[in-house]
Design a protein around this motif. Structure first.
Motif, PDB file in Angstrom:
ATOM      1  N   ALA A 214       1.314  -0.992   0.410  1.00 56.73           N
ATOM      2  CA  ALA A 214       0.215   0.179   0.024  1.00 56.73           C
ATOM      3  C   ALA A 214       0.828   1.221   0.030  1.00 56.73           C
ATOM      4  O   ALA A 214       0.402   2.109  -0.782  1.00 56.73           O
ATOM      5  CB  ALA A 214      -0.603  -0.128   1.256  1.00 56.73           C
ATOM      6  N   ILE A 215       2.110   1.367   0.792  1.00 49.94           N
ATOM      7  CA  ILE A 215       3.040   2.457   1.212  1.00 49.94           C
ATOM      8  C   ILE A 215       3.159   2.712  -0.386  1.00 49.94           C
ATOM      9  O   ILE A 215       3.715   4.167  -0.886  1.00 49.94           O
ATOM     10  CB  ILE A 215       3.127   2.252   2.169  1.00 49.94           C
ATOM     11  CG1 ILE A 215       2.828   2.592   3.470  1.00 49.94           C
ATOM     12  CG2 ILE A 215       5.338   3.047   1.749  1.00 49.94           C
ATOM     13  CD1 ILE A 215       3.737   2.150   4.686  1.00 49.94           C
ATOM     14  N   LYS A 216       3.985   1.525  -1.075  1.00 50.12           N
ATOM     15  CA  LYS A 216       4.588   1.693  -2.296  1.00 50.12           C
ATOM     16  C   LYS A 216       4.180   1.916  -3.089  1.00 50.12           C
ATOM     17  O   LYS A 216       4.051   3.206  -4.255  1.00 50.12           O
ATOM     18  CB  LYS A 216       6.047   0.200  -2.378  1.00 50.12           C
ATOM     19  CG  LYS A 216       6.171  -0.138  -1.793  1.00 50.12           C
ATOM     20  CD  LYS A 216       6.523  -1.523  -1.946  1.00 50.12           C
ATOM     21  CE  LYS A 216       7.023  -2.246  -2.800  1.00 50.12           C
ATOM     22  NZ  LYS A 216       7.357  -4.351  -2.722  1.00 50.12           N
ATOM     23  N   PHE A 217       2.905   1.558  -3.072  1.00 53.17           N
ATOM     24  CA  PHE A 217       1.291   2.238  -4.081  1.00 53.17           C
ATOM     25  C   PHE A 217       1.194   3.448  -4.218  1.00 53.17           C
ATOM     26  O   PHE A 217       1.110   4.335  -5.281  1.00 53.17           O
ATOM     27  CB  PHE A 217       0.000   0.916  -4.419  1.00 53.17           C
ATOM     28  CG  PHE A 217      -0.828   1.384  -4.926  1.00 53.17           C
ATOM     29  CD1 PHE A 217      -0.966   0.464  -6.910  1.00 53.17           C
ATOM     30  CD2 PHE A 217      -1.606   2.492  -5.590  1.00 53.17           C
ATOM     31  CE1 PHE A 217      -1.833   0.483  -7.169  1.00 53.17           C
ATOM     32  CE2 PHE A 217      -2.770   2.553  -6.198  1.00 53.17           C
ATOM     33  CZ  PHE A 217      -2.899   1.752  -7.417  1.00 53.17           C
ATOM     34  N   ILE A 218       1.279   3.579  -3.068  1.00 48.07           N
ATOM     35  CA  ILE A 218       0.563   5.652  -3.037  1.00 48.07           C
ATOM     36  C   ILE A 218       1.644   6.392  -3.042  1.00 48.07           C
ATOM     37  O   ILE A 218       1.283   7.521  -3.562  1.00 48.07           O
ATOM     38  CB  ILE A 218       0.750   5.080  -1.651  1.00 48.07           C
ATOM     39  CG1 ILE A 218      -1.546   5.304  -1.787  1.00 48.07           C
ATOM     40  CG2 ILE A 218      -0.119   7.429  -1.128  1.00 48.07           C
ATOM     41  CD1 ILE A 218      -1.534   4.830  -0.043  1.00 48.07           C
ATOM     42  N   ALA A 219       2.915   6.205  -3.116  1.00 48.98           N
ATOM     43  CA  ALA A 219       3.913   6.986  -2.736  1.00 48.98           C
ATOM     44  C   ALA A 219       4.888   6.402  -4.407  1.00 48.98           C
ATOM     45  O   ALA A 219       5.627   7.564  -4.711  1.00 48.98           O
ATOM     46  CB  ALA A 219       5.541   6.272  -2.103  1.00 48.98           C
ATOM     47  N   GLY A 220       4.064   5.582  -5.696  1.00 48.39           N
ATOM     48  CA  GLY A 220       4.731   5.609  -6.301  1.00 48.39           C
ATOM     49  C   GLY A 220       5.718   5.235  -6.980  1.00 48.39           C
ATOM     50  O   GLY A 220       6.600   4.776  -7.848  1.00 48.39           O
ATOM     51  N   LEU A 221       6.133   3.958  -6.307  1.00 47.45           N
ATOM     52  CA  LEU A 221       7.282   2.687  -6.391  1.00 47.45           C
ATOM     53  C   LEU A 221       6.613   1.930  -6.950  1.00 47.45           C
ATOM     54  O   LEU A 221       5.082   1.376  -6.981  1.00 47.45           O
ATOM     55  CB  LEU A 221       8.134   2.563  -5.119  1.00 47.45           C
ATOM     56  CG  LEU A 221       8.545   3.341  -4.353  1.00 47.45           C
ATOM     57  CD1 LEU A 221       9.016   3.006  -2.896  1.00 47.45           C
ATOM     58  CD2 LEU A 221       9.612   4.114  -4.699  1.00 47.45           C
ATOM     59  N   PRO A 222       7.101   1.010  -7.226  1.00 46.26           N
ATOM     60  CA  PRO A 222       7.053   0.011  -8.199  1.00 46.26           C
ATOM     61  C   PRO A 222       6.691  -1.112  -6.657  1.00 46.26           C
ATOM     62  O   PRO A 222       6.599  -1.057  -5.588  1.00 46.26           O
ATOM     63  CB  PRO A 222       8.394  -1.221  -8.434  1.00 46.26           C
ATOM     64  CG  PRO A 222       9.132   0.092  -9.059  1.00 46.26           C
ATOM     65  CD  PRO A 222       9.181   1.485  -7.575  1.00 46.26           C
ATOM     66  N   VAL A 223       5.106  -2.086  -6.864  1.00 44.42           N
ATOM     67  CA  VAL A 223       4.050  -2.908  -6.884  1.00 44.42           C
ATOM     68  C   VAL A 223       5.174  -4.123  -7.383  1.00 44.42           C
ATOM     69  O   VAL A 223       3.945  -4.690  -8.121  1.00 44.42           O
ATOM     70  CB  VAL A 223       3.355  -2.600  -6.733  1.00 44.42           C
ATOM     71  CG1 VAL A 223       2.130  -3.470  -5.799  1.00 44.42           C
ATOM     72  CG2 VAL A 223       3.044  -0.805  -5.976  1.00 44.42           C
ATOM     73  N   SER A 224       5.287  -5.143  -6.672  1.00 48.85           N
ATOM     74  CA  SER A 224       5.964  -6.833  -6.308  1.00 48.85           C
ATOM     75  C   SER A 224       4.713  -7.395  -6.252  1.00 48.85           C
ATOM     76  O   SER A 224       4.548  -8.645  -7.573  1.00 48.85           O
ATOM     77  CB  SER A 224       6.646  -6.517  -5.980  1.00 48.85           C
ATOM     78  OG  SER A 224       7.992  -5.754  -5.571  1.00 48.85           O
ATOM     79  N   SER A 225       3.806  -7.207  -6.125  1.00 46.68           N
ATOM     80  CA  SER A 225       2.280  -7.849  -6.022  1.00 46.68           C
ATOM     81  C   SER A 225       1.379  -7.918  -6.701  1.00 46.68           C
ATOM     82  O   SER A 225       0.420  -7.966  -7.913  1.00 46.68           O
ATOM     83  CB  SER A 225       1.704  -8.165  -5.095  1.00 46.68           C
ATOM     84  OG  SER A 225       1.672  -6.702  -4.173  1.00 46.68           O
ATOM     85  N   LEU A 226       1.627  -6.923  -7.970  1.00 49.94           N
ATOM     86  CA  LEU A 226       0.435  -6.273  -9.291  1.00 49.94           C
ATOM     87  C   LEU A 226       0.816  -6.890  -9.964  1.00 49.94           C
ATOM     88  O   LEU A 226       1.941  -7.385 -11.202  1.00 49.94           O
ATOM     89  CB  LEU A 226       0.901  -4.809  -9.276  1.00 49.94           C
ATOM     90  CG  LEU A 226       0.083  -3.994 -10.439  1.00 49.94           C
ATOM     91  CD1 LEU A 226      -1.005  -3.239  -9.728  1.00 49.94           C
ATOM     92  CD2 LEU A 226       0.666  -2.888 -11.484  1.00 49.94           C
ATOM     93  N   ASN A 227      -0.759  -7.340 -10.030  1.00 52.27           N
ATOM     94  CA  ASN A 227      -0.805  -8.862 -11.299  1.00 52.27           C
ATOM     95  C   ASN A 227      -0.199 -10.134 -11.262  1.00 52.27           C
ATOM     96  O   ASN A 227       0.132 -10.748 -12.024  1.00 52.27           O
ATOM     97  CB  ASN A 227      -0.607  -7.980 -12.754  1.00 52.27           C
ATOM     98  CG  ASN A 227      -1.461  -7.067 -12.913  1.00 52.27           C
ATOM     99  OD1 ASN A 227      -2.843  -6.922 -12.339  1.00 52.27           O
ATOM    100  ND2 ASN A 227      -0.930  -6.455 -13.205  1.00 52.27           N
ATOM    101  N   LYS A 228       0.961 -10.051  -9.665  1.00 54.04           N
ATOM    102  CA  LYS A 228       1.206 -11.311  -9.635  1.00 54.04           C
ATOM    103  C   LYS A 228       1.341 -11.631  -8.356  1.00 54.04           C
ATOM    104  O   LYS A 228       1.006 -11.339  -8.144  1.00 54.04           O
ATOM    105  CB  LYS A 228       2.791 -10.501  -9.266  1.00 54.04           C
ATOM    106  CG  LYS A 228       3.854 -11.816  -9.970  1.00 54.04           C
ATOM    107  CD  LYS A 228       5.154 -10.677  -9.643  1.00 54.04           C
ATOM    108  CE  LYS A 228       5.657 -10.174 -10.767  1.00 54.04           C
ATOM    109  NZ  LYS A 228       6.478  -9.739 -10.561  1.00 54.04           N
TER     110      LYS A 228
END
Ligand SMILES: [Zn+2]
Length: 254
Positions: A214-228
């Motif tokens: 969530a923090i990565k997502f909101i801060a605009g960092l790559p999200v490793s669980s996105l579609n994975k």
């Protein structure tokens, strides 16, 4: 612009080049809905409150039971029989009075979620529930309302984590991975912590991972669980990642 108090409270993450003041401002401006305040929602909510997510909405219709305390670290023995959402809101406000916390003592269902997500804009929904039906409901409503979601679950020693950014029209969804059963009669017996058991720290790992994503997502960092699908095995401390297979027959998003 961050206040002096904010700069002080969040100094250890602001000094990270990946977050910085700009990232902290994004966290402070974010509104996040956490569905389920049990073994996953407890650590997820604690870390998101501590990190300074500006507005948290906590949803759970349950009351604290003694058998919850083995894993639901938001609650203490003297909270028995109290509403989880209310206790959680008190605990998070005590941890960080700088943020806004809203308690919703309800069992989220399709109508309730739909109303909430249309009434105000949420940056993210965390699915911290332990029930497959509500997970599919969250998937459907978030997709419809184009709200990104971070989902996790734990059975026994095995954890799963997956995220979807439904602001993208081409995003896959939870039903691509695990198609919903057709017709009520086909539904398997409800499987959750009360029927199969669960090891507490595995929920701590997965709930923390949800907060991290969530923090990565909101801060605009790559999200490793996105579609994975990220799989964690607590027995061996091993993580595995499975790319989400394209499912052209998904009943929800195709
Ligand atoms: Zn789908």
């Amino acid at each position: 612009m961050l206040s002096r108090k904010q700069l002080q409270r969040y100094s250890r993450q602001i000094m990270l080049p990946q977050i910085g003041e700009a990232g902290q401002e994004k966290l402070a401006a974010a509104r996040v809905l956490i569905v389920g305040l049990g073994g996953l929602g407890s650590p997820a909510a604690l870390y998101l409150a501590a990190a300074g997510i500006g507005e948290l909405h906590l949803v759970d219709g349950d009351r604290v039971e003694i058998s919850n305390l083995q894993r639901q670290v938001l609650y203490k023995t003297n909270h028995r029989d109290k509403h989880k959402a209310q206790v959680a809101a008190q605990q998070l406000t005590a941890a960080n009075p700088e943020i806004r916390v809203h308690a919703h003592c309800v069992m989220a269902d399709e109508a309730w979620l739909s109303t909430q997500l249309s009434r105000q804009s949420f940056d993210l929904v965390l699915d911290c529930t332990d029930n497959l039906n509500i997970r599919h409901t969250i998937n459907r409503v978030c997709r419809e309302r184009q709200v990104p979601v971070v989902m996790a679950s734990v059975r026994g020693f095995s954890g799963q984590l997956v995220s979807f950014d439904f602001r993208t029209n081409t995003s896959p969804c939870y039903a691509c991975l695990f198609p919903p059963a057709t017709g009520q009669s086909d539904l398997p017996e409800a499987e959750n912590c009360s029927t199969v058991g669960v090891i507490g720290p595995a929920l701590g790992m997965m709930g923390s991972a949800q907060a991290l994503e969530a923090i990565k997502f909101i801060a605009g960092l790559p999200v490793s669980s996105l579609n994975k699908l990220q799989l964690f095995e607590a027995a061996t401390l091993e993580w595995r990642a499975l790319a989400l297979p394209a499912n052209s027959t998904c009943p929800i998003c195709r």
